[in-house]
Design an enzyme around this catalytic site. Structure first.
Site, PDB file in Angstrom:
ATOM      1  N   LYS A  49       0.839  -1.201   0.000  1.00 37.42           N
ATOM      2  CA  LYS A  49       0.000   0.000   0.000  1.00 37.42           C
ATOM      3  C   LYS A  49       0.878   1.257   0.000  1.00 37.42           C
ATOM      4  CE  LYS A  49      -3.776  -2.517   2.102  1.00 37.42           C
ATOM      5  NZ  LYS A  49      -4.599  -2.865   3.253  1.00 37.42           N
ATOM      6  N   GLN A  93      -4.797  -1.579   9.441  1.00 38.51           N
ATOM      7  CA  GLN A  93      -4.679  -2.912   8.838  1.00 38.51           C
ATOM      8  C   GLN A  93      -5.275  -3.967   9.770  1.00 38.51           C
ATOM      9  OE1 GLN A  93      -3.662  -3.422   5.734  1.00 38.51           O
ATOM     10  NE2 GLN A  93      -3.783  -5.631   5.830  1.00 38.51           N
ATOM     11  N   ASP A 116     -11.130   2.520   3.575  1.00 35.58           N
ATOM     12  CA  ASP A 116     -11.382   1.076   3.462  1.00 35.58           C
ATOM     13  C   ASP A 116     -12.869   0.784   3.226  1.00 35.58           C
ATOM     14  OD1 ASP A 116      -9.311  -0.820   3.590  1.00 35.58           O
ATOM     15  OD2 ASP A 116      -8.948  -0.404   5.716  1.00 35.58           O
TER      16      ASP A 116
HETATM   17  N1  GUN Z   1      -6.752  -6.976   5.903  1.00 33.49           N
HETATM   18  C1  GUN Z   1      -6.985  -7.724   4.797  1.00 33.49           C
HETATM   19  N2  GUN Z   1      -7.530  -6.962   3.821  1.00 33.49           N
HETATM   20  C2  GUN Z   1      -7.644  -5.720   4.324  1.00 33.49           C
HETATM   21  C3  GUN Z   1      -8.130  -4.491   3.781  1.00 33.49           C
HETATM   22  O1  GUN Z   1      -8.596  -4.392   2.645  1.00 33.49           O
HETATM   23  N3  GUN Z   1      -8.061  -3.433   4.620  1.00 33.49           N
HETATM   24  C4  GUN Z   1      -7.574  -3.514   5.880  1.00 33.49           C
HETATM   25  N4  GUN Z   1      -7.573  -2.416   6.621  1.00 33.49           N
HETATM   26  N5  GUN Z   1      -7.132  -4.634   6.403  1.00 33.49           N
HETATM   27  C5  GUN Z   1      -7.160  -5.725   5.623  1.00 33.49           C
END
Ligand code: GUN
Length: 279
Positions: A49, A93, A116
């Site tokens: 990211k 996350q 998100d």
């Molecule tokens: N953990 C697995 N996929 C995601 C996601 O798309 N966003 C976040 N914040 N955590 C994750």
């Protein structure tokens, strides 16, 4: 031979569009990324990211907190970032350590910065067709289908999996595209019979190579959300690609299918967040 839907190429298109917009409108966008503990998979995702931010020209602020961080400390940080005018998106996350209530953390993120799309307000807005952030993986799947020329209007779409992050928002997005939608899960009776009805089959069950050709109608479009390591340490999805590919008309590979789209849509949400906060 089925068409292989190239998520890497389409995600690059989306990211390049974001990059162009950031440059053209001289947008100063900042995403705050919080990771608690050091789950190895999360570290890889967070790293990807941050790399995508760099590619597009978005600033990323990295908060790497120790496993012992308390819920209160994490909530305090989120509140601080909510107030910070220089931060446009907040991403915590998941998964979080067991002593922290994930729902509480998600609900603390300002819906204006919820890139998100996990906040109940964002989910509620999606369900009634109001504007708001959409969860990145299902939003990415819609882009994959649109940009590959797959018609959704009037089609039978079957989704296997009912998670808050993928299955449920996927169903809402497919409804928005005028598909006829069925959501299956672990209690679904005669799963094969249901999945065989699908013109578009979206699989997010978290079981390696679960979907074989017996589950798939001839000519269906198959989207694989799963990602696993097999016995030889190779990546594979929820769909048995080699078995299913000969019967379908188009399919996403793992890796290089849905995965890269999630990050591209996150970048898109960050640019949108800046737009909303400036308005
Ligand atoms: N953990 C697995 N996929 C995601 C996601 O798309 N966003 C976040 N914040 N955590 C994750």
């Amino acid at each position: 031979m089925a068409i292989k839907i190239d998520g890497k190429m389409i995600s690059t298109q989306v990211k390049d569009e974001c990059k162009k917009r950031v440059k053209k409108e001289a947008l100063d966008v900042t995403l705050a990324v919080i990771q608690v503990g050091n789950d190895p998979a999360s570290t890889v995702y967070v790293g990807n990211k941050k790399k995508a931010c760099e590619y597009i020209g978005i600033h990323s602020l990295s908060y790497e907190l120790p496993e012992e961080t308390t819920e209160e400390e994490l909530l305090e940080l989120v509140e601080k970032l909510n107030q910070d005018k220089n931060v446009h998106g907040i991403l915590v996350q998941l998964p979080l350590p067991a002593h922290i209530d994930e729902d509480k953390v998600i609900q603390t993120i300002s819906p204006k910065k919820d890139v998100d799309g996990f906040h109940p307000q964002s989910v509620g807005a999606l369900s009634i067709g109001q504007p708001g952030f959409v969860s990145c993986t299902p939003a990415g799947i819609i882009q994959l289908l649109k940009r590959s020329g797959v018609e959704m209007d009037g089609k039978e779409c079957v989704i296997v999996g009912r998670s808050n992050i993928v299955g449920k928002p996927m169903a809402l997005l497919m409804l928005r595209e005028n598909a006829t939608v069925t959501v299956c899960h672990s209690h679904t009776a005669n799963l094969k019979e249901v999945t065989k009805r699908a013109d578009i089959l979206i699989v997010a069950i978290g079981k390696p190579k679960f979907i074989t050709k017996e589950y798939v109608k001839k000519g269906a479009v198959v989207i694989d959300v799963g990602i696993h390591r097999n016995e030889n340490n190779k990546l594979c999805g929820d769909v048995d690609f080699d078995d299913v590919e000969p019967v379908c008309s188009a399919i996403t590979p793992v890796p290089g299918g849905v995965g890269p789209m999630t990050i591209a849509m996150l970048m898109n949400n960050c640019v949108e967040a800046k737009g909303i906060q400036e308005a």
